[in-house]
Design an enzyme around this catalytic site. Sequence first.
Site, short mmCIF file in Angstrom:
data_model
loop_
_atom_site.label_atom_id
_atom_site.label_comp_id
_atom_site.label_asym_id
_atom_site.label_seq_id
_atom_site.Cartn_x
_atom_site.Cartn_y
_atom_site.Cartn_z
N GLU A 86 -4.02 7.53 -9.91
CA GLU A 86 -3.32 6.31 -9.50
C GLU A 86 -4.25 5.10 -9.54
O GLU A 86 -3.83 3.99 -9.84
CB GLU A 86 -2.73 6.51 -8.10
CG GLU A 86 -1.59 7.50 -8.10
CD GLU A 86 -1.30 8.13 -6.74
OE1 GLU A 86 -2.01 9.09 -6.38
OE2 GLU A 86 -0.40 7.65 -6.05
N HIS A 108 5.49 7.01 -5.00
CA HIS A 108 4.56 7.67 -5.94
C HIS A 108 4.71 7.11 -7.35
O HIS A 108 4.38 7.78 -8.33
CB HIS A 108 4.82 9.19 -6.03
CG HIS A 108 4.41 9.99 -4.83
ND1 HIS A 108 5.12 11.08 -4.39
CD2 HIS A 108 3.35 9.88 -3.99
CE1 HIS A 108 4.53 11.62 -3.34
NE2 HIS A 108 3.44 10.89 -3.06
N ARG A 155 -3.25 -1.05 -3.58
CA ARG A 155 -2.06 -0.20 -3.53
C ARG A 155 -1.18 -0.69 -2.38
O ARG A 155 -1.65 -0.81 -1.25
CB ARG A 155 -2.46 1.24 -3.30
CG ARG A 155 -1.24 2.10 -3.18
CD ARG A 155 -1.53 3.35 -2.45
NE ARG A 155 -0.30 4.11 -2.30
CZ ARG A 155 -0.09 5.00 -1.36
NH1 ARG A 155 -1.03 5.25 -0.48
NH2 ARG A 155 1.04 5.63 -1.28
N ASN A 167 -7.11 1.05 -1.23
CA ASN A 167 -5.92 1.68 -0.66
C ASN A 167 -6.13 1.75 0.85
O ASN A 167 -6.89 2.56 1.36
CB ASN A 167 -5.80 3.10 -1.25
CG ASN A 167 -4.58 3.84 -0.75
OD1 ASN A 167 -3.87 3.36 0.15
ND2 ASN A 167 -4.33 5.01 -1.29
N ARG A 221 6.42 16.93 6.19
CA ARG A 221 7.73 16.26 6.20
C ARG A 221 8.83 17.22 5.75
O ARG A 221 8.62 18.01 4.84
CB ARG A 221 7.72 15.06 5.25
CG ARG A 221 6.89 13.91 5.75
CD ARG A 221 6.94 12.74 4.78
NE ARG A 221 5.61 12.23 4.56
CZ ARG A 221 5.22 11.62 3.45
NH1 ARG A 221 6.05 11.46 2.45
NH2 ARG A 221 3.98 11.19 3.34
#
Length: 393
Positions: free
Chosen positions: A378, A173, A84, A9, A234
Amino acid sequence: MSKNILVINCGSSSIKFSLADPLSGKHLLSGLAEKLGSADAALEWKGADSGSKTLGQAGHREALLGIVALLQKLNLSCEGIGHRVVHGGEKFSKSCEVTDESLAALEANSHLAPLHNPVNIQGIEAAREAFPGLPQVMVFDTAFHQTMPRQAYLYALPYELYQQEGIRRYGFHGTSHRYVCTEAAKRLNRPIEELALISAHLGNGCSATAVLGGKSVDTTMGLTPLEGLVMGTRSGDIDPSLHEFLCNTLNLSLSEVSNLLNKESGLLGLSGHSNDMRALLEAEAAGNERAAIAIQVFVYRLAKSIAALTVALGRLDALIFTGGIGENSAPVRQRTLELLPFLHLQPDTEANLQHGRDNQGIITLGTQPCAMVIPTDEEIVIARDTHKLVSGI
Ligand code: ADP
């Protein structure tokens, strides 16, 4: 031959990696190369062995060579590499092998995620050099949501913007939502095809997804991961006129507004204290009013979005909490469930405090519907997709 998969990743100045066995779901080694491109670049790892080393002025390529050397030293091998990748656009509705063509198609999508995709591509190119001959696979955050129907993915903008520029809701996601929904079906001992689920991935980034019969039918993130829930830094949803308003009233440039919405808002902006839910819960307990406000807005917006997502499902069998906050914060889960009595989710306070550990993750009373805590993984989804593609299963 080893069935292990190296999962990579790549961020702008870091590479997270994990050597995982896709069949057993075990992680043999995981680590992080960080501060890449600076004089403090360093690699650390744990699992089969643990340690750290400085990498000098390493960039992504040198860091990947450092990981190759580490695997060799530990006598660990892998049959493929899974990357990823943040944005697959409409071109990628499932994971795919890295080839010159698929890489070119990914490059053509880069305008959709200018901060993330170029870094992911850089990582893939560096890994091709560092691991010549090993098959590589791309696994997309967006792919799981490609099953959303058009009423969920279209913005009410001139349709040509969708047709010509690809402006639509994509969602993110995806690997996490896919993993926890599959896991929920196993734990509930029911075929996923029969289930109506909502998964809430609450980490630094937060999104919730409605999953019907194993397919994503709506999600809270949009063209970018800024839309939807309140997150660490965010804003999530805001009035789209805010950009113009801030530019006019505070004389901010567009990139300053963008920075404000992505890096200075959310829990951090509301509290003025921290983007970290743990720190905010502690501050709230110590009487910090702004921390209390931030948590209240976070939880309210989450509950509101969960209720909205039931429209896409028509019913609800289970609500799943995952991600750092979803897995670890009993108060956030409790407060969210308390705002949703009409969904008949009745929190079991004791089970919730135990994160559902003794009860297959279930933290509500009664059986139908239920809320569950399921730790995400993940990397295992990426390892499994990679294994399937490279071994032709
Ligand atoms: P990322 O999205 O970067 O992978 P994580 O999934 O690790 O992030 O989630 C990070 C968030 O999880 C932070 O807000 C952190 O405060 C929160 N978190 C971790 N442990 C706890 C805890 N015990 N209680 C409340 N929040 C927690």
